[in-house]
Design a protein around this motif. Structure first.
Motif: not given
Length: 284
Positions: A116-117, A119-122, A124, A137, A256, A258
């Motif tokens: 989970l962490h 995933i830096r750009d979206a 979640a 995150n 997630v 986007l």
């Protein structure tokens, strides 16, 4: 609340089906919504007495052939057929293992939290089958905290949507979102007393906006789509979401989000303090 659920589900689908949908005349002086028991019994080729026992919870172990006949007569879609099969399976397993009770996961596994962490750009997050938000995150924190969704020690997405007045302001498609949350609770019940207890709390707290949806017994909720959020800091966002079942986790799901358009991508860039254009939008 799970006792008699098989019969209650059959009754809800019978009452939602119009006679014309199965080739029967509407008639006059109809006192019940949808099909009468006798009409469904005729179409499914079962006795009225047996159908009455099923709906009243006095018979909880119909044969696969009876279930198939009722599903065909009720014009059930794939999601409803699977739910009917699960209800029948729950009743059988309860008789085989009466002491067995499922538990609700209170935490996400360390490996899941690490993913989970990563995933830096979206945005979640991970939820269990009650809708408890177990982990998230930093992008989701920046998105959700100004909405009030992460207030409290144990935030719960279902509780927020149905009980917090702010949710109606933040989600333009609130009614559809509420439908989806209740549908997920029904889909994941499977004899779980924790979900039944949670539903009873919601019924006492929310009243008709919850109970009307619960009694319809919706079971089909999309695992992906686009959700609109009216954010107090960056305005309207259109977020495409995907949900993934976490393996060996008792029905935990990873969501997630986007951006679904360029304006949302720009809004998330501002919200997350990034240079413009670092997060591309997806079609939706």
């Amino acid at each position: 609340m799970m006792d008699g659920e098989l019969g209650a589900f059959l009754r809800s689908r019978r009452e939602a089906l119009r006679p014309a949908q199965v080739g029967l005349p509407e008639g006059t002086r109809r006192r019940t919504p949808g099909l009468r028991r006798a009409e469904l019994a005729t179409v499914a080729q079962v006795s009225v007495e047996y159908l009455t026992r099923l709906e009243q919870g006095r018979d909880t172990r119909p044969s696969p052939e009876i279930l198939a006949a009722l599903a065909d007569a009720l014009r059930l879609d794939d999601a409803d057929r699977e739910h009917l099969r699960q209800l029948a399976s729950v009743n059988h397993s309860r008789q085989l293992c009466p002491g067995e009770r499922p538990t609700v996961s209170p935490t996400a596994r360390p490996a899941v939290r690490a993913v989970l962490h990563a995933i830096r750009d979206a945005p979640a997050y991970v939820v269990n089958r009650l809708g408890d938000v177990l982990a998230w995150n930093d992008p989701f924190d920046r998105l959700a905290r100004p909405l009030g969704l992460l207030d409290g020690v144990r935030p719960n997405l279902v509780w927020f949507v149905l009980t917090d007045e702010r949710a109606r302001d933040h989600f333009p498609d609130w009614a559809e979102l509420a439908d989806h949350q209740v549908a997920e609770l029904h889909r994941l019940r499977r004899g779980d007393p924790a979900i039944d207890a949670f539903a009873e709390r919601l019924a006492r707290t929310v009243g008709a906006p919850f109970t009307d949806r619960w009694q319809r017994r919706p079971v089909a909720a999309p695992t992906n789509g686009v959700r609109c959020v009216r954010h107090p800091q960056v305005g309207l966002l259109r977020l495409a979401y995907e949900s993934l079942e976490v393996a060996d986790s008792d029905h935990q799901r990873l969501f997630v989000q986007l951006p679904a358009d360029a304006a949302t991508a720009a809004g998330l860039d501002r919200l997350l303090g990034r240079l413009p254009g670092q997060l591309r939008s997806v079609a939706g």
